[in-house]
Structure formats: structure tokens, C-alpha cells
Design an enzyme around this catalytic site. Sequence first.
Site, short mmCIF file in Angstrom:
data_model
loop_
_atom_site.label_atom_id
_atom_site.label_comp_id
_atom_site.label_asym_id
_atom_site.label_seq_id
_atom_site.Cartn_x
_atom_site.Cartn_y
_atom_site.Cartn_z
N LYS A 184 0.92 -0.98 0.13
CA LYS A 184 -0.02 0.04 0.13
C LYS A 184 0.87 1.35 0.04
O LYS A 184 1.67 1.61 0.92
CB LYS A 184 -0.86 -0.07 1.29
CG LYS A 184 -2.00 1.02 1.00
CD LYS A 184 -2.61 1.69 2.43
CE LYS A 184 -1.79 2.94 3.12
NZ LYS A 184 -2.06 4.03 2.26
N GLY A 237 7.90 4.71 7.72
CA GLY A 237 6.97 5.94 8.14
C GLY A 237 7.51 6.39 9.46
O GLY A 237 8.56 6.52 9.92
N SER A 238 6.39 7.05 10.26
CA SER A 238 6.72 7.53 11.67
C SER A 238 6.99 6.51 12.64
O SER A 238 6.22 5.52 12.75
CB SER A 238 5.58 8.43 11.97
OG SER A 238 4.51 7.86 12.31
N GLY A 242 4.37 3.27 13.18
CA GLY A 242 5.40 1.78 13.65
C GLY A 242 4.82 1.30 14.64
O GLY A 242 5.08 -0.23 14.64
N GLU A 259 11.41 0.86 9.22
CA GLU A 259 12.44 1.96 8.91
C GLU A 259 11.46 3.25 9.24
O GLU A 259 10.70 3.64 8.42
CB GLU A 259 12.79 2.13 7.52
CG GLU A 259 14.04 2.80 7.25
CD GLU A 259 13.64 4.37 6.86
OE1 GLU A 259 13.90 5.10 8.04
OE2 GLU A 259 13.12 4.61 5.98
N CYS A 293 13.79 11.14 5.73
CA CYS A 293 14.16 10.73 6.93
C CYS A 293 15.60 10.97 7.28
O CYS A 293 16.02 10.96 8.72
CB CYS A 293 13.75 9.25 7.18
SG CYS A 293 14.38 7.95 5.88
N GLU A 393 11.49 15.23 15.18
CA GLU A 393 11.45 15.12 13.77
C GLU A 393 10.47 16.10 13.05
O GLU A 393 9.35 16.16 13.43
CB GLU A 393 11.29 13.88 13.10
CG GLU A 393 11.52 13.93 11.62
CD GLU A 393 11.32 12.42 11.00
OE1 GLU A 393 12.46 12.16 10.32
OE2 GLU A 393 10.26 11.57 11.52
#
Length: 496
Positions: A184, A237-238, A242, A259, A293, A393
Site C-alpha cells: 500500500k 514511516g513515523s 510503526g 524504517e 528521514c 522530527e
Amino acid sequence: MTIISESAPADVQSLVVDGSQLIGGEWVPSHTGETIEVRNPANREIIARVPRSDAADVEAAVQAGERAFPAWRDLNATARAGLLFRWADLIDANGVALDSLESQEVGRPSWGPYGVGGQVRFIAGQADKVQGVSLPTYSPDTVGYTLREPYGVVGAIIPWNAPGPMFATEVAAAIAAGNTIVIKPAEDAPLTPLALAKLALEAGIPAGVINVVTGYGGEAGAAIPEHPRIRRIGFTGSPQTGRTIMAACARNLTPLHLELGGKSPQVIFADADLDTAIPAIAAGITLNTGQICAAGSRVVVERSVHQEVVERLAAAMQKVTVGPWHQRVNMGPLINEKQHERVCGYIDIGKEQGATLVTGGGRPQGAEFADGWFVEPTLFDNVSPDMRIAQEEIFGPVLSVIPVDDEQQAIEVANGVEYGLVASVWTQSVGRAVRMSRALQAGQVGVNNALGAGVIGGPFGGYKNSGFGRTMGADSVLDWTQIKTVSMREAPLPRF
């Protein structure tokens, strides 16, 4: 086969089937018939529409993957590699169109020659290098060995900031190992993944091996880790999402790699070559509007060169040109309104907490910026390590400068965040470079370069809250396999 936007070049329009996703080799709508508008972040123009899918569509994709799996698993590895090489060639042949498509949906200016074909080609070379080992045995009439086998149907969820490279990284490695995949892409940038999947079909990769389901994270995305017959998952993603993915995988005992985010330090010592460091750091934080990232968002600088570094960074960031994807500029808009509010909110927080705003901090002026999610390249000085802009972040073109007194303090500040994805060290001292490379808590350390390793096939992944597992390295295909131990001996002859 069309993209709605009339401004899209003809070769780009041919890459996407509007309103459709790929399941079992067919371009199909969601079972609900609902769609999501994909918009150009530079002007909010609708580029295309994609299906708004949910768990029922994911189930259909899993079933398609299950049907395709036995034949794909049993196809010899060299033949699988050949199909991946053919896919890479088609990506190269369509590189200009793919770059234009990704630029439109992400909002970035062109990055030059499209490198995704090279990624797929690197992974294809690993497909027939998957090997087991022979094992010692207690008796000479026994043979022991290991097999590396695919999991079956696997899943992946990728973000919007680099959809083409992310798609290739997950899909190519998974299918090279003999798995089939349900992936996705992000609802903000699903078009390049769909285009790459279309080229995979044209390359001869069988129907059902690659299934692309589009939709929102809470609907289609959530259904992937919750599905009991998806055997392994990759997520980028974040950290917040995650953790949710990991909790869902735990319920099914599904292995995964994560990741996640980064808050990467750029550590500058007094002996650094600033002529090289400054433009690299400025380019690194403004590339893709800071939505990377690995972006080096913290400049940890030795105090003796602090003022010079700030002045030179400010001058470099003020030269960064901003505009829509089709112009020759350095930086485009942020991806959407939510991200724009997030980045502007962090800029306000930096001011409120006492950091010195050196340059930027607002929206570029002019009618051409009025409808897009633009923000100026922003530099803060005199940032203390505990400020939120130094800890969290931001995922935007916001750079924080933190002065330090010595090497030990530089290490403490660089490691003093929850992330550990990438770190850079700028020094001409080999000894210091070695010490810092060992001391920095990061999955990738670059010495005198801004975005990490800068090597071919470097494993990519993080420490701490930046996740676990590695992609893009020489073992990337092995990571999508599971190990079986086989012990074999001849059955004794029957006695009469």
C-alpha cells in the site's frame, strides 16, 4: 489509461490507469467504488484519482498473491532475476516520465536521471545468490543442510516522500526471494508505485506477484498487518505509526522490519572543510523540502567556528530557489496542508522556546506560491539540545545550529535524541573520524558527506526509535527469506 491533469506530459499520462489499483494482474476499482483525489501540492490541482480501498480489497489482493505464489516460488531464481532485469530496463526507458510523475505528486523538482532502475538491477543480481549451507553431522550416513525459502504472501506499507525508490526497495527484494506481495503506497503519492507496477507487468512478472492496494492508512493500510495470512511485513514511516503496525503484527506473530524517523546530526569540527560542508548541509536539508528521514536537521558545531558556520549556512539557504516541480528550482512545496501546518508550527515553537531565527520562517511571497504548500528554507541558531526543534522530527526544511565546546560534548548532543538513523562528521582528522564513527549511535555514518554512506549497496536502517532491520544492502533479498534445516539419512533396509 489517463491522468486527469491536462498539464501532465503524454508519456506520463500513459503510465497510470485512473481510478484503478492492481490486484491479480487486473486494474480494478475498490469494491466500494469510492476514490481519493491525488493533488499536486504546488497548486492543489487534481492529478488523478485512486481507489479508496479497505480490508476487503486487501483480502482480494492476498488471495491473488496466494494463487500466484506456488508458480513464482518454483520458478528458478535465475529466471526470476531475468524478469527483474527486464523490469529495470523498462524503468530506465521510462525514467523521464517516471521522474515527472513523482515530481508532480510529491511536489519536488526533478532529481535528474531516475535511479530506480539501478536499484532494481542491484537487487535482481542477488536473486540467484540465495544459498543455504551444509551442516556437520554426527555420522557419515547423515546429510544436513539449510534451505532459504520465501515466506509466501508478504506485505509492505510505504510513505509519500520518495514513493518510487521505496516501492522498488520493498517490492524487488521481496519478489526476488520468491514471495508475492501486497503493498500500500501513501494516499498522497500512490501514482509512481502504480506506474512501476504497470511496468512490472509489461516486463513479464506474472499477474498476482505484485499487488498494489491504494487507500488511507487507517483503512487499507491497517488491514495489511492485521491480515493473518500475510507472512512478513515491511513498513517505512513515523515511529508512532510503526508502534501501531508492530502491535498488529504481534497479534499474528508476523515478523517485520521498521524504517522510521530521524533527527540526524551534522557534526562540524574546527578543522572541517567548510567549502564542502556548507553547501552539502544546505542542500541536504532542502532536498525534497526536508521531507527525508535521513536529512541532517541538526548542525552540532564546534564553538570556535560557530559564527562562521551560521553566516555561511544562512547565505547558502538564502540562495535556495523555491517553486513548482516543472521549474528549474532547488526546492518545491511540502506535501499537503497537514504537513505545512506541522512545519510552520515547529517554526513557531522554535521562536517561542528562544532559538534565534536567522533566515526563513515563513511562506515565500508571490502569487505563484498562494495555492501551494510552500515554506521558506529556515535556519535557527543558538538552539539548546533540549528544545523541541532539536529533539523532534520536523520533516521540513528547518535546520537547527547547536554550538558545543569539544568532541565529547559533540557526541553527547549528537546521541541525545530518541532517533539514530544517519549522522555525519566533518573533519580532516582521521583519528577523530574513526572515534566519531564508532561513538555515534546511528545506522549510517558519513564522514565528510551529508546524507550518510554514499556507497553502492550500503545497508540502510536505524538504531533506537529509527527502527530495526536493514534494506538496500547485499542481504536485502535474504531478509525476505526464512531458514529451514534439513537432516537426511537413508532408511534402514527391512528385516525379514
